[in-house]
Design an enzyme around this catalytic site. Structure first.
Site, PDB file in Angstrom:
ATOM      1  N   GLU A 180       0.823  -1.210   0.000  1.00  0.00           N
ATOM      2  CA  GLU A 180       0.000   0.000   0.000  1.00  0.00           C
ATOM      3  C   GLU A 180       0.852   1.254   0.000  1.00  0.00           C
ATOM      4  O   GLU A 180       0.521   2.240  -0.667  1.00  0.00           O
ATOM      5  CB  GLU A 180      -0.964  -0.010   1.187  1.00  0.00           C
ATOM      6  CG  GLU A 180      -2.081  -1.027   1.062  1.00  0.00           C
ATOM      7  CD  GLU A 180      -2.957  -0.797  -0.163  1.00  0.00           C
ATOM      8  OE1 GLU A 180      -3.037   0.340  -0.649  1.00  0.00           O
ATOM      9  OE2 GLU A 180      -3.558  -1.770  -0.648  1.00  0.00           O
ATOM     10  N   TYR A 197      -6.855   6.282   4.163  1.00  0.00           N
ATOM     11  CA  TYR A 197      -6.917   5.249   3.131  1.00  0.00           C
ATOM     12  C   TYR A 197      -6.103   4.014   3.525  1.00  0.00           C
ATOM     13  O   TYR A 197      -6.589   2.877   3.446  1.00  0.00           O
ATOM     14  CB  TYR A 197      -6.417   5.779   1.778  1.00  0.00           C
ATOM     15  CG  TYR A 197      -6.129   4.632   0.839  1.00  0.00           C
ATOM     16  CD1 TYR A 197      -7.174   3.966   0.202  1.00  0.00           C
ATOM     17  CD2 TYR A 197      -4.835   4.138   0.681  1.00  0.00           C
ATOM     18  CE1 TYR A 197      -6.938   2.857  -0.592  1.00  0.00           C
ATOM     19  CE2 TYR A 197      -4.590   3.030  -0.110  1.00  0.00           C
ATOM     20  CZ  TYR A 197      -5.644   2.389  -0.747  1.00  0.00           C
ATOM     21  OH  TYR A 197      -5.414   1.281  -1.507  1.00  0.00           O
ATOM     22  N   ASP A 212      -9.504   4.522  -2.951  1.00  0.00           N
ATOM     23  CA  ASP A 212      -8.354   5.020  -3.696  1.00  0.00           C
ATOM     24  C   ASP A 212      -8.854   5.649  -5.001  1.00  0.00           C
ATOM     25  O   ASP A 212     -10.060   5.724  -5.257  1.00  0.00           O
ATOM     26  CB  ASP A 212      -7.345   3.898  -3.950  1.00  0.00           C
ATOM     27  CG  ASP A 212      -7.684   3.039  -5.159  1.00  0.00           C
ATOM     28  OD1 ASP A 212      -8.887   2.907  -5.488  1.00  0.00           O
ATOM     29  OD2 ASP A 212      -6.753   2.479  -5.771  1.00  0.00           O
TER      30      ASP A 212
END
Length: 304
Positions: A49, A132, A150
């Protein structure tokens, strides 16, 4: 305009009618990526990520593999100097992400016994972890129910639900409300939906040259049904690079990454012709903690 459209969509869309076809499409077409495999674990998901922010999968894959081979657990990375994280980051870009990941690894080691926490609030409390990333790790690593927004997901929702070509430049409250409304109630299904809607945006509902013929929800997509109206909101941010301070910073860091000993100013001066921009870029790297100045006009990657 966006908020008005978005607020009307959850009831009209019947979320369950989207979940089934998108997840079925994902089951058949999902890419086999190393961070999606069970052996990746939560740390592998977290590393991916960080690396995938504003960076395509093709560039991330080799760096990710090398990173996990060298630092298979957070404590392994935490035990190294932060400059080693910057060095291993290579040319992925936005190298402050490497420092943030190193800081997160230290916090995980100190606060959580070296295991990436599963609790969303504890993830959010880690340095370098925003809304996020906390949701993504909780969802993808631990199968929890979170809205994971996203760029790809936001674009799918903007088109399918709001009937517009592109989402706003920054995530809005209306988008978050819509994402929560579209989230399946069941945890496992919600986690699968998060991954599936993201993959749909990455492979089919792309920013340019979208492939509606391959889309499992094209028949109910508000943007397609409206005739694909062109974007009429604020100009979308470009990704310019050539000649920017970002390019100069990258060139300076490349010299330092390759060096095993501190580098003299003269070696850095050779990478860019314009002295004012070069000095500004170097000052920015020092201010961001990516470069450490030493006595005698020498520079190195950060050691502490």
């Amino acid at each position: 305009m966006t908020a008005t459209h978005t607020s009307q969509t959850p009831d009209a869309l019947e979320p369950a009618s989207l979940h089934r076809p998108v997840i079925a499409w994902f089951d058949q077409h999902a890419r086999d990526l190393p961070w999606r495999r069970p052996e990746a674990g939560a740390w592998g998901v977290m590393v991916s990520e960080f690396m995938l922010q504003q960076t395509p999968v093709s560039r991330v894959l080799p760096v990710y593999e090398q990173w996990l081979a060298r630092w298979p657990r957070p404590a392994d990375l935490a035990g190294e100097a932060p400059g080693e994280a910057v060095r291993a980051w290579g040319r992925l870009g936005y190298p402050r992400r490497a420092l943030r990941l190193h800081g997160a690894a230290q916090a995980i080691t100190e606060r959580h016994g070296g295991d990436v926490p599963s609790d969303h609030a504890q993830l959010l409390a880690l340095p370098g972890i925003g809304e996020y990333t906390a949701a993504a790790v909780a969802s993808f690593a631990y199968g929890q129910r979170h809205a994971v927004l996203d760029t790809n997901v936001r674009r799918v929702f903007a088109r399918a639900a709001a009937g517009i070509q592109y989402p706003p430049n920054a995530t809005t409250a209306a988008e978050r409300k819509l994402a929560r409304a579209l989230l399946p109630e069941d945890e496992a299904t919600a986690a699968r939906w998060a991954a599936a809607s993201m993959e749909l945006g990455a492979l089919v509902c792309t920013a340019k040259n979208e492939d509606c013929a391959r889309c499992p929800i094209s028949s109910s997509c508000a943007w397609r049904l409206a005739g694909k109206p062109a974007h009429d909101g604020p100009a979308r941010r470009g990704q310019t690079y050539a000649g920017t301070d970002r390019q100069v910073r990258g060139k300076l860091l490349a010299v330092l990454r390759e060096a095993v000993t501190p580098v003299p100013q003269s070696a850095l001066d050779a990478v860019w012709h314009e002295p004012v921009q070069r000095a500004r870029a170097l000052d920015g790297l020092v201010a961001d903690g990516l470069v450490e100045p030493l006595e005698g006009g020498l520079y190195r990657l950060p050691h502490s």
